[in-house]
Design a protein around this motif. Sequence first.
Motif, PDB file in Angstrom:
ATOM      1  N   LEU A 188      50.692  51.152  16.936  1.00 38.59           N
ATOM      2  CA  LEU A 188      50.312  51.282  15.532  1.00 38.59           C
ATOM      3  C   LEU A 188      49.675  49.973  15.081  1.00 38.59           C
ATOM      4  CD1 LEU A 188      53.490  53.021  14.036  1.00 38.59           C
ATOM      5  CD2 LEU A 188      51.255  54.072  14.376  1.00 38.59           C
ATOM      6  N   PHE A 189      48.513  50.070  14.443  1.00 31.98           N
ATOM      7  CA  PHE A 189      47.809  48.887  13.971  1.00 31.98           C
ATOM      8  C   PHE A 189      48.123  48.663  12.493  1.00 31.98           C
ATOM      9  CE2 PHE A 189      45.298  50.279  17.595  1.00 31.98           C
ATOM     10  CZ  PHE A 189      45.114  49.081  18.276  1.00 31.98           C
ATOM     11  N   ALA A 190      48.369  47.408  12.144  1.00 35.77           N
ATOM     12  CA  ALA A 190      48.713  47.043  10.774  1.00 35.77           C
ATOM     13  C   ALA A 190      47.735  45.983  10.274  1.00 35.77           C
ATOM     14  CB  ALA A 190      50.150  46.506  10.698  1.00 35.77           C
ATOM     15  N   GLU A 191      47.612  45.922   8.943  1.00 33.70           N
ATOM     16  CA  GLU A 191      46.758  44.937   8.268  1.00 33.70           C
ATOM     17  C   GLU A 191      45.339  44.954   8.825  1.00 33.70           C
ATOM     18  OE1 GLU A 191      48.327  41.056   7.764  1.00 33.70           O
ATOM     19  OE2 GLU A 191      50.356  41.744   7.297  1.00 33.70           O
ATOM     20  N   ASN A 192      44.767  46.166   8.876  1.00 30.21           N
ATOM     21  CA  ASN A 192      43.379  46.370   9.293  1.00 30.21           C
ATOM     22  C   ASN A 192      43.099  45.809  10.679  1.00 30.21           C
ATOM     23  OD1 ASN A 192      40.810  47.356   9.028  1.00 30.21           O
ATOM     24  ND2 ASN A 192      40.038  45.611   7.887  1.00 30.21           N
ATOM     25  N   GLY A 193      44.039  45.949  11.577  1.00 29.60           N
ATOM     26  CA  GLY A 193      43.820  45.548  12.956  1.00 29.60           C
ATOM     27  C   GLY A 193      44.254  44.146  13.289  1.00 29.60           C
ATOM     28  N   ARG A 194      44.886  43.438  12.378  1.00 28.65           N
ATOM     29  CA  ARG A 194      45.353  42.072  12.683  1.00 28.65           C
ATOM     30  C   ARG A 194      46.562  42.117  13.613  1.00 28.65           C
ATOM     31  NH1 ARG A 194      45.787  36.789  10.467  1.00 28.65           N
ATOM     32  NH2 ARG A 194      46.906  35.617  12.088  1.00 28.65           N
ATOM     33  N   TYR A 195      47.483  43.047  13.359  1.00 29.25           N
ATOM     34  CA  TYR A 195      48.699  43.165  14.166  1.00 29.25           C
ATOM     35  C   TYR A 195      48.774  44.565  14.781  1.00 29.25           C
ATOM     36  CZ  TYR A 195      50.091  39.053  11.457  1.00 29.25           C
ATOM     37  OH  TYR A 195      50.129  37.808  10.878  1.00 29.25           O
ATOM     38  N   VAL A 196      49.476  44.645  15.896  1.00 30.25           N
ATOM     39  CA  VAL A 196      49.735  45.930  16.527  1.00 30.25           C
ATOM     40  C   VAL A 196      51.222  46.023  16.823  1.00 30.25           C
ATOM     41  CG1 VAL A 196      49.244  45.035  18.852  1.00 30.25           C
ATOM     42  CG2 VAL A 196      49.099  47.492  18.419  1.00 30.25           C
ATOM     43  N   VAL A 197      51.795  47.193  16.546  1.00 28.38           N
ATOM     44  CA  VAL A 197      53.208  47.467  16.808  1.00 28.38           C
ATOM     45  C   VAL A 197      53.294  48.316  18.067  1.00 28.38           C
ATOM     46  CG1 VAL A 197      55.348  48.465  15.923  1.00 28.38           C
ATOM     47  CG2 VAL A 197      53.744  47.373  14.346  1.00 28.38           C
ATOM     48  N   VAL A 198      54.007  47.826  19.065  1.00 24.02           N
ATOM     49  CA  VAL A 198      54.227  48.571  20.309  1.00 24.02           C
ATOM     50  C   VAL A 198      55.729  48.691  20.533  1.00 24.02           C
ATOM     51  CG1 VAL A 198      52.035  47.933  21.355  1.00 24.02           C
ATOM     52  CG2 VAL A 198      54.020  46.452  21.669  1.00 24.02           C
ATOM     53  N   ALA A 199      56.126  49.578  21.442  1.00 25.65           N
ATOM     54  CA  ALA A 199      57.546  49.849  21.671  1.00 25.65           C
ATOM     55  C   ALA A 199      57.835  49.879  23.158  1.00 25.65           C
ATOM     56  CB  ALA A 199      57.951  51.174  21.026  1.00 25.65           C
ATOM     57  N   SER A 200      59.011  49.399  23.510  1.00 23.35           N
ATOM     58  CA  SER A 200      59.496  49.446  24.888  1.00 23.35           C
ATOM     59  C   SER A 200      60.850  50.132  24.909  1.00 23.35           C
ATOM     60  CB  SER A 200      59.606  48.034  25.482  1.00 23.35           C
ATOM     61  OG  SER A 200      60.489  47.229  24.717  1.00 23.35           O
ATOM     62  N   ALA A 201      61.216  50.679  26.076  1.00 17.43           N
ATOM     63  CA  ALA A 201      62.471  51.431  26.188  1.00 17.43           C
ATOM     64  C   ALA A 201      63.012  51.319  27.597  1.00 17.43           C
ATOM     65  CB  ALA A 201      62.262  52.901  25.811  1.00 17.43           C
ATOM     66  N   ALA A 202      64.323  51.518  27.710  1.00 14.05           N
ATOM     67  CA  ALA A 202      65.011  51.535  29.000  1.00 14.05           C
ATOM     68  C   ALA A 202      66.227  52.429  28.880  1.00 14.05           C
ATOM     69  CB  ALA A 202      65.424  50.130  29.430  1.00 14.05           C
ATOM     70  N   LEU A 203      66.539  53.179  29.930  1.00 16.45           N
ATOM     71  CA  LEU A 203      67.701  54.058  29.918  1.00 16.45           C
ATOM     72  C   LEU A 203      68.989  53.250  29.813  1.00 16.45           C
ATOM     73  CD1 LEU A 203      66.720  56.645  32.684  1.00 16.45           C
ATOM     74  CD2 LEU A 203      66.837  57.050  30.217  1.00 16.45           C
ATOM     75  N   VAL A 204      69.942  53.792  29.073  1.00 17.20           N
ATOM     76  CA  VAL A 204      71.245  53.141  28.952  1.00 17.20           C
ATOM     77  C   VAL A 204      71.978  53.277  30.288  1.00 17.20           C
ATOM     78  CG1 VAL A 204      73.482  53.247  27.799  1.00 17.20           C
ATOM     79  CG2 VAL A 204      71.389  53.535  26.471  1.00 17.20           C
ATOM     80  N   PRO A 205      72.463  52.199  30.858  1.00 16.11           N
ATOM     81  CA  PRO A 205      73.142  52.294  32.169  1.00 16.11           C
ATOM     82  C   PRO A 205      74.441  53.074  32.073  1.00 16.11           C
ATOM     83  CG  PRO A 205      73.393  50.093  31.236  1.00 16.11           C
ATOM     84  CD  PRO A 205      72.433  50.814  30.343  1.00 16.11           C
ATOM     85  N   ASP A 206      74.785  53.753  33.152  1.00 19.13           N
ATOM     86  CA  ASP A 206      76.039  54.503  33.209  1.00 19.13           C
ATOM     87  C   ASP A 206      77.247  53.598  33.412  1.00 19.13           C
ATOM     88  OD1 ASP A 206      74.710  56.870  32.849  1.00 19.13           O
ATOM     89  OD2 ASP A 206      74.415  57.199  35.003  1.00 19.13           O
ATOM     90  N   ASN A 207      77.013  52.451  33.971  1.00 17.01           N
ATOM     91  CA  ASN A 207      78.127  51.528  34.240  1.00 17.01           C
ATOM     92  C   ASN A 207      77.702  50.103  33.846  1.00 17.01           C
ATOM     93  OD1 ASN A 207      80.543  50.500  35.122  1.00 17.01           O
ATOM     94  ND2 ASN A 207      79.987  50.483  37.298  1.00 17.01           N
TER      95      ASN A 207
END
Length: 543
Positions: A138-157
Amino acid sequence: MESPRSCSGIPRRRIPNQNLLTRLRRRQLVACYPGTHWHAARQFNECIFPNFTVVNIEKPATFLRKFSPDGRHFIGFSLDQSSLEIFEYQGPCLIAGLVRATRDPIELKQNIFKTAFRLKCVTHVAPEREHLNRECSLFAENGRYVVVASAALVPDNPYPFVHEVNQNNESLPPTARSPLEDYTLHIVDLHTGLLTDSKAFKCDKIFLPHNQGLYLYDDTLAVLSVQHQTIHVFSLVGGTFVAVRRIGRFCYEDDEITWMTSSVDRCAPHKDAMTNALKHRLLTHVWKTEASSSSSRARLFFKQFDYFEQLRIWKMQLLDSRLLLLRYATEDVVLLKHPDPNAQASLFVVYDMETTRVVAMYDNTSEQLYDLFVRFADHFRNAVPSNRPQFTCSSSSNVHAHHSQLRFKKTITKAKYGGPSEAVKRLLAQLPISAQSYSTSPYLDLSLFSYDEKCVSVLERPKACGDFPIKFFSRESGLLKFRLHTEHLGTQVNPAVAAMARRLVAFTFHPTDPFAVSVQRVNGEYVVSFHFRVFGCGNADWI
């Protein structure tokens, strides 16, 4: 002199002059009507368009994403999905100059990416164990900033504690199709390449593909936690996350403090017998508008009370800085257990964050909501995060897009097992609309060009790739203007395998320039092509 009428008496269609110099001269001599400057300037794209394709170019080990709203930058993700790569767009003139100066097609394909884009910086973003989502930005402030997301599975142990998995009494149970993950949102400054801020969400479920779980309106960012049925609202100030409110178990910022200081017997949030505050607003609205008018309606409300209690938030979007459009569905739909979730019953709720009131409520077969969507489609899209005029080519602002939608509705209405309510349900399945998912390129404007919307459209989603080029015709003259070649796969993909596999192509158009990037995928193989403007290219329009 040639008669203006044909032998049959039908008047011939007069084609306006298509010469660019003539149009420039006319612009100097004839003033356009007040308020139509942007539309008049946009018509010059009928003379300058991407008329040349270079197929199967060599590119760095990068997942290409999209252009910034101002068109100056292009972002991509590293092959290990841990870093954000920022490129500076050099313009179509340098690309056209390279084509005219290079005789060897192989040399052209090797150098064209470096000519079109200059690597500005590589910013390491994802923390340990997490990977960036390639379909979320997602771009904010007319392209000055970009919002990105990262993820990882919750470990079982070790597995997280119960109070982390169930933070309130509406938290959903984890399933194999909807596992718990740790998420982190990041803000990157495209001008400096610095990571300015990050926000973590542990033991959660947020739909990241195509920005489904995030929505940005101006500087207001809303994040939907499907797992905990909570909407987190932030304000983006100078490239940082500023928490504004959380909507779910409580609606006002001081509700939790009031509850903590009350004399009510307190227990763990997931064991709380009290109704969720947001759900309480919904039930109150149903009672005041529907059930309280008569005893029969009251009995129906109590009969359906358990159904309302079991509803969960599935999707959401911001209509403006204070109104939220929420889509409620059953738990099985939210947990992705249904093969066709859009065919199931659901509710659309308009919620005011300032007054904490439900403004309106509709089911997914509501003719009233469909009428609002058709008439005010641009208000649902919010496609351009800047102050430039918006050309979103929607059913409310473009007669050709409106006719296309009416044809689709008519097809569903007359189809087997169809009907008016089924057609409305199919069309309202688009809501809520993901943020920044529509292109504003003039070459996809249906008022300027006519093309096959099954192969390419303003909605930035992969489309089925055909065996013939995509043709663009001028609306004004009806003449064929240019073609986008996607049928030539190059040498990387086995032709026998390509003939059997389903080929998809995703187009990324520059916001203003005659330049587009297409990425085809066949059995895990990616083929990148550039489509741009070259003057004097002759009859050949692809290499």
